[in-house]
Enzyme design. Structure first.
Site, PDB file in Angstrom:
ATOM      1  N   LYS A   1      50.692  46.076  35.506  1.00 32.59           N
ATOM      2  CA  LYS A   1      50.233  44.890  36.247  1.00 32.59           C
ATOM      3  C   LYS A   1      48.982  44.375  35.545  1.00 32.59           C
ATOM      4  O   LYS A   1      47.890  44.886  35.725  1.00 32.59           O
ATOM      5  CB  LYS A   1      49.915  45.289  37.694  1.00 32.59           C
ATOM      6  CG  LYS A   1      49.682  44.125  38.620  1.00 32.59           C
ATOM      7  CD  LYS A   1      49.372  44.603  40.045  1.00 32.59           C
ATOM      8  CE  LYS A   1      49.328  43.419  41.001  1.00 32.59           C
ATOM      9  NZ  LYS A   1      48.859  43.801  42.339  1.00 32.59           N
TER      10      LYS A   1
ATOM     11  N   GLU B   1      35.972  37.913  42.838  1.00 41.63           N
ATOM     12  CA  GLU B   1      37.244  38.197  42.143  1.00 41.63           C
ATOM     13  C   GLU B   1      38.244  37.127  42.505  1.00 41.63           C
ATOM     14  O   GLU B   1      38.346  36.731  43.666  1.00 41.63           O
ATOM     15  CB  GLU B   1      37.860  39.532  42.574  1.00 41.63           C
ATOM     16  CG  GLU B   1      37.284  40.737  41.935  1.00 41.63           C
ATOM     17  CD  GLU B   1      37.962  42.026  42.396  1.00 41.63           C
ATOM     18  OE1 GLU B   1      39.188  42.036  42.630  1.00 41.63           O
ATOM     19  OE2 GLU B   1      37.244  43.026  42.523  1.00 41.63           O
TER      20      GLU B   1
ATOM     21  N   GLU C   1      35.051  45.714  48.414  1.00 38.98           N
ATOM     22  CA  GLU C   1      36.207  45.741  49.308  1.00 38.98           C
ATOM     23  C   GLU C   1      36.294  46.984  50.186  1.00 38.98           C
ATOM     24  O   GLU C   1      37.281  47.735  50.111  1.00 38.98           O
ATOM     25  CB  GLU C   1      37.503  45.612  48.498  1.00 38.98           C
ATOM     26  CG  GLU C   1      37.615  44.321  47.716  1.00 38.98           C
ATOM     27  CD  GLU C   1      39.042  44.019  47.274  1.00 38.98           C
ATOM     28  OE1 GLU C   1      39.919  44.875  47.437  1.00 38.98           O
ATOM     29  OE2 GLU C   1      39.272  42.894  46.776  1.00 38.98           O
TER      30      GLU C   1
HETATM   31  C1  NOJ Z   1      40.646  44.029  44.206  1.00 39.33           C
HETATM   32  C2  NOJ Z   1      39.936  45.222  43.674  1.00 39.33           C
HETATM   33  O1  NOJ Z   1      38.559  45.069  43.792  1.00 39.33           O
HETATM   34  C3  NOJ Z   1      40.325  45.605  42.277  1.00 39.33           C
HETATM   35  O2  NOJ Z   1      39.891  46.896  42.053  1.00 39.33           O
HETATM   36  C4  NOJ Z   1      41.806  45.418  42.099  1.00 39.33           C
HETATM   37  O3  NOJ Z   1      42.296  45.929  40.905  1.00 39.33           O
HETATM   38  C5  NOJ Z   1      42.105  43.954  42.239  1.00 39.33           C
HETATM   39  N1  NOJ Z   1      41.782  43.547  43.574  1.00 39.33           N
HETATM   40  C6  NOJ Z   1      43.523  43.541  41.977  1.00 39.33           C
HETATM   41  O4  NOJ Z   1      44.389  44.057  42.908  1.00 39.33           O
END
Ligand code: NOJ
Length: 467
Positions: free
Chosen positions: A427, A366, A157
């Protein structure tokens, strides 16, 4: 459905390992930033550094075929001179060997946001020197692990990381600086291309891709103004990563706009040549939600992200002056506690758009959803909401495969509960609960057992529906 489909789950080094000052690891920019600002940190995270054997055993028992994890640069390289930390290297050999022993395919991210502080002190990603140092780090990783790992990704990302750190300012280095945002973006994408070039030169027996935080762009209506805003939003959210990494050319309409206002002279012709000639083999898409867009109306740019949770509808606000506005309060949409829209159709549509445009294999690297969950007080969390969420998103993927897209793997975020950056530990995303207060005890949730059946039946138990 191919028998080789990679069903798995994902983590990232800083979010799960802990052991922040053990085994010769040096501080990353997150350690320093979080300690200095007295914020919840990942010093111990999920204690994966010490529990990785148990965690990988649970992946195997949970039917996983693959594990996506990242390599920590500050654990592997000690200083600017590039000195290798043998203990850090050993740790990742152990993880990879443990995966292979258990029949789990390692899917490796080279950089998941934990830049060593010694490079942040030199200006971080806004510096060409750091771009080159990243490639040197990648070289060490290829030489060390290239015989064992077949699936590599350069960055996790980059868009989310750069925007959070340099534009929104809610992640380190905590800036609101457009020229630096553009610089850091450029050097990361250049580092991506240089690393692909190196990978091919070294003749590593595997594939290399990049992981993108994918927000398929939708408009509030069909007007021309909305369509123009959507194109700008697509450049902002997606194209500057995907076009650059896959086609080898950044969106020129975006560069032309930026070039009118900012000095881009550091972007050299030879850099664009490297970018053009070294494109990725596959894309990893992290999908959480779409971006619903309306035309820009007035006022200054606003970048506000809900890091508090608690159904703070209205907290999140994104306005990019002269470009577009993002909608977070569509009355027909459902949102989670952190203002993330729940929209599985967007995953189907997003895969189809990406596949039609780029025609290369896709991994959903993811996907998942967060809840506040009481792990300490129960034997196992009965997370039916997560099961429902995952089912509807896997259904979207199955439908995209049936519609002709080449999707080769799927990773739930996350394997176990972990440190969710500025959202802390509350979270929770894990298939496996972690009792952070009680010795990091692992407690598989209902979704873990459900996902085991999904993996073992190669998706057959997914309840199907059409969009
Ligand atoms: C994307 C990220 O790659 C990860 O590090 C993050 O915790 C998750 N999304 C959830 O927000």
């Amino acid at each position: 459905m191919s028998e080789n489909f990679l069903w798995g789950s994902a983590t990232a080094s800083y979010q799960c390992e802990g052991a922040w000052d053990e085994g010769g690891r040096v501080p990353s920019l997150w350690d320093i930033y979080l300690h200095k600002n007295n914020l919840e940190h990942g010093d111990n995270a999920s204690n994966h550094y010490h529990c990785y054997k148990e965690d990988i055993r649970m992946m195997k028992e949970g039917g996983h075929k693959s594990y996506r994890f990242s390599l920590s640069w500050p654990r592997i390289i000690k200083n600017k001179e590039g000195e290798i930390n043998p203990e850090g290297v050993k740790f990742y050999h152990n993880i990879i060997d443990e995966c292979l022993k258990n029949g789990i395919e390692p899917f490796v991210t080279i950089f998941h946001w934990d830049l060593p502080q010694y490079w942040e002190d030199e200006g971080g990603w806004t510096k060409r020197e750091v771009c080159d140092a990243y490639v040197d780090f990648a070289k060490v990783c290829f030489q060390e692990f290239g015989q064992k790992v077949k699936y590599w990704t350069t960055f996790n990302e980059p868009r989310y990381y750069v925007f959070s750190g340099y534009l929104i300012g809610n992640y380190p280095p905590g800036l609101n600086d457009i020229p630096k945002t553009i610089e850091a973006s450029f050097y990361m994408m250049l580092a991506n291309a240089k690393t692909v070039q190196l990978f091919k030169r070294l003749g590593i027996n595997g594939k290399i891709g990049i992981v993108h935080s994918y927000s398929p762009v939708y408009g509030v209506d069909n007007s021309l103004e909305t369509k123009i805003a959507m194109r700008k939003a697509d450049n902002y959210f997606n194209n500057w990563i995907l076009d650059t990494a896959i086609i080898g050319e950044p969106p020129m309409d975006m560069l032309a706009t930026l070039n009118k206002k900012y000095d881009l002279s550091y972007m050299k012709e030879e850099d664009f040549n490297i970018i053009r000639e070294n494109t990725v083999d596959f894309i990893g898409l992290n999908y959480y939600a779409r971006a619903l867009i309306k035309p820009y109306t007035s006022g200054e740019s606003i970048f506000r992200i809900n890091n508090e949770g608690k159904k703070a509808k209205g907290t999140s606000k994104v306005v990019v002056k002269g470009w577009f506005e993002q909608v977070f309060d569509n009355p027909n949409s459902q949102y989670n506690e952190w203002d993330m829209e729940i929209f599985p159709e967007g995953l189907h549509e997003g895969i189809m758009r990406a596949y039609k445009k780029y025609r290369i294999p896709i991994y959903i690297t993811e996907n998942g959803t967060a809840f506040y969950e009481d792990v300490a007080g129960v034997d196992s969390v009965n997370d039916q909401g997560r099961i429902h969420f995952l089912n509807s998103h896997i259904n979207a993927i199955l439908q995209a495969i049936e519609d002709g897209a080449e999707v080769l793997g799927y990773y739930v975020w996350s394997t176990m509960d972990l440190y969710s950056w500025k959202n802390g530990y509350e979270k929770r995303y894990g298939l496996i609960g972690v009792d952070f207060e009680n010795n990091y005890e692992r407690k598989p949730k209902a979704s873990y057992y459900w996902y085991k059946k999904v993996c073992e039946t190669n998706g057959d138990i997914i309840e199907r529906s059409n969009f």
